[in-house]
Write a protein that holds these residues in place. Sequence first.
Motif, PDB file in Angstrom:
ATOM      1  N   ALA A  87      16.148  96.651  29.966  1.00 23.30           N
ATOM      2  CA  ALA A  87      15.457  95.623  30.743  1.00 23.30           C
ATOM      3  C   ALA A  87      14.854  96.184  32.023  1.00 23.30           C
ATOM      4  CB  ALA A  87      16.413  94.480  31.075  1.00 23.30           C
ATOM      5  N   LEU A  88      15.313  97.374  32.424  1.00 21.01           N
ATOM      6  CA  LEU A  88      14.747  98.042  33.598  1.00 21.01           C
ATOM      7  C   LEU A  88      13.670  99.049  33.231  1.00 21.01           C
ATOM      8  CD1 LEU A  88      17.983  98.692  35.703  1.00 21.01           C
ATOM      9  CD2 LEU A  88      16.311  96.849  35.979  1.00 21.01           C
ATOM     10  N   GLY A  89      13.472  99.268  31.915  1.00 23.20           N
ATOM     11  CA  GLY A  89      12.388 100.146  31.505  1.00 23.20           C
ATOM     12  C   GLY A  89      12.763 101.337  30.663  1.00 23.20           C
ATOM     13  N   ALA A  90      14.052 101.547  30.377  1.00 19.63           N
ATOM     14  CA  ALA A  90      14.444 102.665  29.518  1.00 19.63           C
ATOM     15  C   ALA A  90      14.107 102.346  28.070  1.00 19.63           C
ATOM     16  CB  ALA A  90      15.943 102.937  29.649  1.00 19.63           C
ATOM     17  N   ALA A  91      13.834 103.378  27.281  1.00 15.72           N
ATOM     18  CA  ALA A  91      13.776 103.216  25.832  1.00 15.72           C
ATOM     19  C   ALA A  91      15.211 103.196  25.311  1.00 15.72           C
ATOM     20  CB  ALA A  91      12.985 104.350  25.193  1.00 15.72           C
ATOM     21  N   GLY A  92      15.384 102.890  24.037  1.00 12.83           N
ATOM     22  CA  GLY A  92      16.734 102.940  23.497  1.00 12.83           C
ATOM     23  C   GLY A  92      16.948 101.966  22.369  1.00 12.83           C
ATOM     24  N   ASN A  93      18.208 101.875  21.946  1.00  8.57           N
ATOM     25  CA  ASN A  93      18.522 100.995  20.818  1.00  8.57           C
ATOM     26  C   ASN A  93      20.007 100.770  20.676  1.00  8.57           C
ATOM     27  OD1 ASN A  93      18.928 103.669  19.910  1.00  8.57           O
ATOM     28  ND2 ASN A  93      18.628 103.084  17.783  1.00  8.57           N
ATOM     29  N   ARG A  94      20.315  99.830  19.782  1.00  9.23           N
ATOM     30  CA  ARG A  94      21.689  99.539  19.398  1.00  9.23           C
ATOM     31  C   ARG A  94      21.902 100.046  17.978  1.00  9.23           C
ATOM     32  NH1 ARG A  94      24.500  93.497  18.684  1.00  9.23           N
ATOM     33  NH2 ARG A  94      26.518  94.244  17.953  1.00  9.23           N
ATOM     34  N   ILE A  95      23.044 100.668  17.759  1.00 10.15           N
ATOM     35  CA  ILE A  95      23.420 101.164  16.441  1.00 10.15           C
ATOM     36  C   ILE A  95      24.483 100.216  15.901  1.00 10.15           C
ATOM     37  CG2 ILE A  95      24.117 103.202  15.135  1.00 10.15           C
ATOM     38  CD1 ILE A  95      21.784 103.735  17.047  1.00 10.15           C
ATOM     39  N   GLN A  96      24.192  99.558  14.782  1.00 11.06           N
ATOM     40  CA  GLN A  96      25.123  98.551  14.264  1.00 11.06           C
ATOM     41  C   GLN A  96      25.027  98.501  12.752  1.00 11.06           C
ATOM     42  OE1 GLN A  96      24.166  94.493  15.073  1.00 11.06           O
ATOM     43  NE2 GLN A  96      26.249  93.765  14.822  1.00 11.06           N
ATOM     44  N   GLY A  97      26.182  98.444  12.119  1.00  5.22           N
ATOM     45  CA  GLY A  97      26.211  98.453  10.665  1.00  5.22           C
ATOM     46  C   GLY A  97      25.892  97.135  10.015  1.00  5.22           C
ATOM     47  N   SER A  98      26.316  96.025  10.566  1.00  3.77           N
ATOM     48  CA  SER A  98      25.981  94.726   9.982  1.00  3.77           C
ATOM     49  C   SER A  98      25.864  93.726  11.109  1.00  3.77           C
ATOM     50  CB  SER A  98      27.047  94.261   8.989  1.00  3.77           C
ATOM     51  OG  SER A  98      28.241  93.900   9.662  1.00  3.77           O
ATOM     52  N   HIS A  99      25.186  92.634  10.871  1.00  2.73           N
ATOM     53  CA  HIS A  99      25.083  91.613  11.903  1.00  2.73           C
ATOM     54  C   HIS A  99      26.447  90.960  12.111  1.00  2.73           C
ATOM     55  CE1 HIS A  99      20.797  92.025  12.142  1.00  2.73           C
ATOM     56  NE2 HIS A  99      20.690  91.893  10.842  1.00  2.73           N
ATOM     57  N   ASP A 100      26.672  90.518  13.341  1.00  5.49           N
ATOM     58  CA  ASP A 100      27.993  90.022  13.706  1.00  5.49           C
ATOM     59  C   ASP A 100      28.529  88.984  12.727  1.00  5.49           C
ATOM     60  OD1 ASP A 100      27.628  91.630  15.885  1.00  5.49           O
ATOM     61  OD2 ASP A 100      27.189  89.999  17.278  1.00  5.49           O
ATOM     62  N   ASP A 101      27.708  87.970  12.433  1.00  4.13           N
ATOM     63  CA  ASP A 101      28.220  86.861  11.627  1.00  4.13           C
ATOM     64  C   ASP A 101      28.332  87.215  10.145  1.00  4.13           C
ATOM     65  OD1 ASP A 101      25.559  86.951  10.995  1.00  4.13           O
ATOM     66  OD2 ASP A 101      25.110  84.877  11.571  1.00  4.13           O
ATOM     67  N   GLU A 102      27.961  88.444   9.777  1.00  6.89           N
ATOM     68  CA  GLU A 102      28.109  88.865   8.389  1.00  6.89           C
ATOM     69  C   GLU A 102      29.377  89.674   8.172  1.00  6.89           C
ATOM     70  OE1 GLU A 102      24.417  90.796   8.177  1.00  6.89           O
ATOM     71  OE2 GLU A 102      23.340  89.053   7.420  1.00  6.89           O
ATOM     72  N   TYR A 103      30.081  89.987   9.240  1.00  9.41           N
ATOM     73  CA  TYR A 103      31.346  90.716   9.132  1.00  9.41           C
ATOM     74  C   TYR A 103      32.469  89.685   9.108  1.00  9.41           C
ATOM     75  CZ  TYR A 103      35.207  93.797  10.537  1.00  9.41           C
ATOM     76  OH  TYR A 103      36.401  94.484  10.601  1.00  9.41           O
ATOM     77  N   PRO A 104      33.196  89.567   8.016  1.00  7.47           N
ATOM     78  CA  PRO A 104      34.158  88.465   7.884  1.00  7.47           C
ATOM     79  C   PRO A 104      35.298  88.507   8.898  1.00  7.47           C
ATOM     80  CG  PRO A 104      34.387  90.023   6.071  1.00  7.47           C
ATOM     81  CD  PRO A 104      33.137  90.391   6.795  1.00  7.47           C
ATOM     82  N   HIS A 105      35.533  89.650   9.524  1.00  7.39           N
ATOM     83  CA  HIS A 105      36.633  89.767  10.483  1.00  7.39           C
ATOM     84  C   HIS A 105      36.136  89.734  11.927  1.00  7.39           C
ATOM     85  CE1 HIS A 105      39.014  90.716   7.001  1.00  7.39           C
ATOM     86  NE2 HIS A 105      38.314  91.808   6.753  1.00  7.39           N
ATOM     87  N   TYR A 106      34.877  89.345  12.134  1.00  7.70           N
ATOM     88  CA  TYR A 106      34.287  89.345  13.470  1.00  7.70           C
ATOM     89  C   TYR A 106      35.090  88.465  14.416  1.00  7.70           C
ATOM     90  CZ  TYR A 106      30.741  88.594  17.122  1.00  7.70           C
ATOM     91  OH  TYR A 106      30.057  88.503  18.318  1.00  7.70           O
ATOM     92  N   HIS A 107      35.603  89.066  15.509  1.00  6.53           N
ATOM     93  CA  HIS A 107      36.390  88.378  16.531  1.00  6.53           C
ATOM     94  C   HIS A 107      37.609  87.678  15.923  1.00  6.53           C
ATOM     95  CE1 HIS A 107      32.986  88.161  19.770  1.00  6.53           C
ATOM     96  NE2 HIS A 107      33.427  89.394  19.567  1.00  6.53           N
TER      97      HIS A 107
END
Length: 409
Positions: free
Chosen positions: A342-362
């Motif tokens: 949000a300050l101007g850096a490039a970058g990304n998130r590395i994630q295997g599945s979306h949160d709500d698709e992981y049955p054990h999420y939280h």
Amino acid sequence: MRVFLPAVAALLAIAPATSAQSNDIYSMPPEVMQWAITDGTPLELDTPDALAALEDVREQISGQRIHDCIAAITQDVEGVYRVMGTPTQALFLNKYGSVFSDLGLPSARHEFTEGGPGLVDPPEQLQGGINLIGVLPGRDLTKWIVLGGHYDTREFTVGGGALDNAAGICSVAELARSFKAHVDAHGPLEASVVFVWYDGEEWGLYGAVAFSKDTSVAKELLGLEPTDEPKILVSQSYDMPGINYPAKNTWVNYGDPLVTDEYAVLNLRTAPIHQEEEWTCWSYGCYEELKEHPDFQQIQRNNANFQFLVREVAYDVLALPPEFVWVYDDHYGRSDHIPLIALGAAGNRIQGSHDDEYPHYHQPTDSLPGIYAITGGTPEVIIAGLETEAEAGGLSSFYVAKTGELVHY
């Protein structure tokens, strides 16, 4: 690599995919998929030593070590879950607070005063938290690549928060070990790398926001003056990695879970590059505000170059299948890379599945046995997924650190 511009121009010329399209490879129109596949030759215009360096780091990265780190953290009764500002966090930090110094990196704790866990009423009673920071000095101490993941969990995750987010912090630690091993053998990188285990992600990205506002601890570790301002080239977060290609797609919502030869997708979501009418805003940062930044055109160009680099590494260096490894704009946010982006850096998130698709999420079942139960019953699949994720994200960041630039012309 020095001829990114035609590829970037092609990316920007394509009409942006809709949210549904960008999250479902099976509904992506052909014109969107055209730029998901690069030319098949990795980093062809770079000197041979750049590709050799990537291969050296790739050989260093071990999914088994990441898995064993997760096992140690989540099966440790005293440190099984980690809520900021509570005794569970203190127990965890007493045992794992030296993670980066144990790897031979200059390290320190970054204490901050804003934020607290939502389970406290009123939350002001437990303000602040602790980030763990380690640095790998490069030739240029003011150019930074920041790699991080959050070590805190939700309350009552007695399974240890194995995927969310022991997998992330263990991946960061493994990349720190791998990068340092390369530097020890071959000399310093052009840019410096800052590794962070963030606190407070689950309650509002408190640790990542605090770091974006105050980089003094990392500057001191690198020997910079308080008045020196770092240029952060890349911000990556590792959040819920590992349940991805080559794990089988037997639980997520995209594709056909009944087809056993399909795989769970690895999401490599980068800072947005497409000119959409409205970019996402959060309380802790706003892509939309970047459009008013005096350097917005360069920021967008950097984002595009980084997205193409991620594609180049994933599809050409690692030869990962585009149908199961997706590189696309991140309008989702909600992880520790966002405040710096949000300050101007490039970058990304590395994630295997979306949160709500992981049955054990939280859930209390977010544990290694819980992961094994949905990935075939043995550790092999999650080990392979963790290694794929670490390579795909880590090598992109390593390349920028190695060259000291987001793109060469």
